[in-house]
Motif scaffolding. Structure first.
Motif, short mmCIF file in Angstrom:
data_model
loop_
_atom_site.label_atom_id
_atom_site.label_comp_id
_atom_site.label_asym_id
_atom_site.label_seq_id
_atom_site.Cartn_x
_atom_site.Cartn_y
_atom_site.Cartn_z
N UNK A 210 -38.13 73.74 -18.21
CA UNK A 210 -37.84 72.85 -19.33
C UNK A 210 -36.35 72.60 -19.47
N UNK A 211 -35.57 73.66 -19.28
CA UNK A 211 -34.12 73.53 -19.35
C UNK A 211 -33.62 72.54 -18.30
N UNK A 212 -34.07 72.70 -17.06
CA UNK A 212 -33.62 71.80 -15.99
C UNK A 212 -34.04 70.36 -16.28
N UNK A 213 -35.27 70.18 -16.72
CA UNK A 213 -35.77 68.83 -17.02
C UNK A 213 -34.92 68.20 -18.14
N UNK A 291 -27.17 65.98 -11.15
CA UNK A 291 -28.59 65.75 -11.44
C UNK A 291 -29.44 66.27 -10.28
N UNK A 292 -28.98 65.98 -9.09
CA UNK A 292 -29.71 66.39 -7.90
C UNK A 292 -29.83 67.91 -7.80
N UNK A 293 -28.76 68.60 -8.15
CA UNK A 293 -28.80 70.07 -8.15
C UNK A 293 -29.87 70.59 -9.10
N UNK A 294 -29.87 70.02 -10.31
CA UNK A 294 -30.88 70.45 -11.29
C UNK A 294 -32.29 70.08 -10.80
N UNK A 298 -35.36 72.57 -10.28
CA UNK A 298 -36.64 72.33 -10.96
C UNK A 298 -37.80 72.40 -9.96
N UNK A 299 -37.62 71.77 -8.83
CA UNK A 299 -38.66 71.78 -7.78
C UNK A 299 -38.93 73.22 -7.34
N UNK A 300 -37.86 74.00 -7.22
CA UNK A 300 -38.00 75.40 -6.80
C UNK A 300 -38.86 76.17 -7.82
N UNK A 301 -38.57 75.97 -9.09
CA UNK A 301 -39.36 76.66 -10.13
C UNK A 301 -40.82 76.21 -10.08
N UNK A 302 -41.03 74.91 -9.93
CA UNK A 302 -42.41 74.40 -9.86
C UNK A 302 -43.15 75.09 -8.72
N UNK A 303 -42.46 75.29 -7.61
CA UNK A 303 -43.10 75.95 -6.47
C UNK A 303 -43.37 77.44 -6.72
#
Lengths: 326, 326
Positions: A210-213, A291-294, A298-303
């Motif tokens: 949520x923070x990254x988003x 933005x790309x870093x975040x 985010x993708x990493x957390x989703x995985x």
């Protein structure tokens, strides 16, 4: 202290996520319909221009189980989060008399600023009353919305104090938006996960997502302020800079273009000049890199999350919406 | 959503009421000390000029048992109520640029109105975080401060909408102050009774008593606005009327003095003329009669409560303080 919030939803039967989303919109409309007339007047233009309900949709997405069903409490909490967001918009609308340009000022002119202030207060209270109206509260005692609301305030305050501060650092700015914008996304993702019944560790992963988003959402908003015209962004005439808000693309530009910075110090600068400078100095590219870093984080957390493919796709959709890719 | 509020008080051992009152003041100071610098600046002048803590002292008085002891949670809730009151004062201080006369405006000029607005928001959140920090929350799920905060907002809104409304009725006015002022007294008395462990019926008696005390407090304040000079009331230069607030003594006068009403419609009226008219038309006497009615009702409720003589004397003292008799 008797809760008058009549709950028309069966408090135990799980709901399909889509249905829950529809109920959130009704719940928000209902909360506003019950408000004093002046509150309804103040919120009318805000309600008509927002539409997306991205925080509510985040909460519902995070809250759904393998069958795509959510607990009815997600409706109440998602509505609470949206009304809280609305409250911040109303208070953000309280502006100094010097800025009488905007159309929405007519109500503030009519009733005075204090009225606008208290309209926002009323909505803030309504939000917290909604949050307190969930069933089986004893199960969710660690879900305290006021903590997050306090973080939003602290971020907003830090921003206002740094109005026109040309020395604002990247670190300071990211801290500001982590409160101002990301805190409510954090709260939404976390609340969804708690209602879905995940363990503490998993809930904290959702919170981090949520923070990254939230960070992506705000930084993309900042980019749009330089990129789009009034018609496209549906924003008021004043840009962030004209309101004294120094955002990341501009911070980068001020650091890297000495002559531009000198002009900015003299306040001898047009919107067109700012947009051009930010573009040519690489302020937009730099911000897109952040933005790309975040986004990657985010993708990493989703995985890392324990997810079926449907929920994974939905969470990625929320992430892409925040990045204005979806 | 992790509660960072470290509780230095033993969460179970009962406290003497006097000690609890001292701890409330510390708790409020502590909450403000932790706030961003700008919040501390905004609140400094408000904190120095209030002193009485009548809401906290009401809550503690209602919360004490036969040995004069209170549950440690009363400290948290009393502090929450005082910080909530402080938040309303900060938002009440947001005034239109036309009213630049007051000394406290310097901070608003320096940082802008939005900052003042968010300072109040921050305090409102702090108040609710404090309320949520009580121990054994599952026992007190029906103690929802946001409901009362919402009532305060609705009352304040109704008041602002009726600014300079010379047709405001007695009924409308009493309804306004029942939200604006009496709601927080109601909440304080009710919370104290709940923490003292009384049954539902007795708690509702305390709530009713809080309502009467709040009405008396506000109406007495209204009277003082006509009776005292700046030095005595420690109020800012502007009277209620100069701010557009029509209070009960004036409502009575407007109804009964046709020529005065005509002058008021033309806004061709000085403060001295208002004070004289209100006095001669019987506006003050009428308001005192209403205060007296509420006072008698309050005494009746006190007599209905199951009380030892010490607590009875203390409750009467609170009542007299609200009436500015004590």
């Amino acid at each position: 202290m008797i809760n008058e919030n009549t709950n028309s939803i069966n408090p135990t039967a799980l709901l399909p996520a889509d249905e829950a989303f529809g109920l959130v919109i009704k719940e928000v409309e209902n909360a506003i319909a019950k408000a004093p007339r002046v509150v309804r007047q103040y919120t009318a233009h805000l309600l008509s221009s927002r539409g997306k309900y991205i925080r509510a949709s985040s909460l519902i997405t995070c809250g759904q189980n393998e069958e795509g069903l959510v607990h009815p409490n997600t409706v109440k909490l998602a509505a609470a989060v949206e009304v809280l967001h609305l409250a911040t918009l109303v208070h953000d609308d309280v502006i100094d008399d010097a800025d009488l340009r905007r159309g929405e000022m007519t109500l503030q002119k009519k009733y005075g600023k204090r009225t606008a202030v208290i309209c926002g207060d009323y909505l803030l209270c309504t939000s917290l009353v909604l949050a307190a109206s969930i069933s089986e509260k004893e199960k969710y005692l660690n879900l305290t919305l006021p903590d997050y609301a306090g973080k939003i305030c602290a971020g907003e305050l830090e921003q206002h104090i740094n109005n026109f501060n040309l020395d604002l650092s990247i670190y300071q700015y990211l801290k500001i938006i982590s409160g101002k914008t990301a805190a409510l996304f954090e709260a939404s993702f976390y609340a969804g996960a708690v209602l879905a019944g995940y363990d503490r560790k998993e809930c904290n992963r959702y919170r981090r997502l949520g923070f990254y988003v939230g960070m992506i959402f705000q930084l993309t908003d900042d980019l749009m302020d330089f990129e789009s015209t009034k018609e496209i962004s549906l924003k008021p005439v004043q840009s962030d800079y004209e309101q004294g808000v120094i955002t990341l693309p501009l911070i980068h530009t001020l650091k890297n273009m000495v002559d531009f910075r000198q002009k900015a110090e003299k306040k001898d600068i047009t919107r067109q000049e700012i947009n051009t400078a930010v573009k040519h100095s690489g302020g937009l590219v730099f911000t897109k890199q952040i933005v790309d870093k975040y986004y990657k984080k985010a993708i990493k957390v989703i995985n890392e999350l324990s997810l079926d493919s449907v929920k994974k796709a939905k969470l990625t959709e929320v992430l892409n919406k925040a990045s204005r890719l979806g």
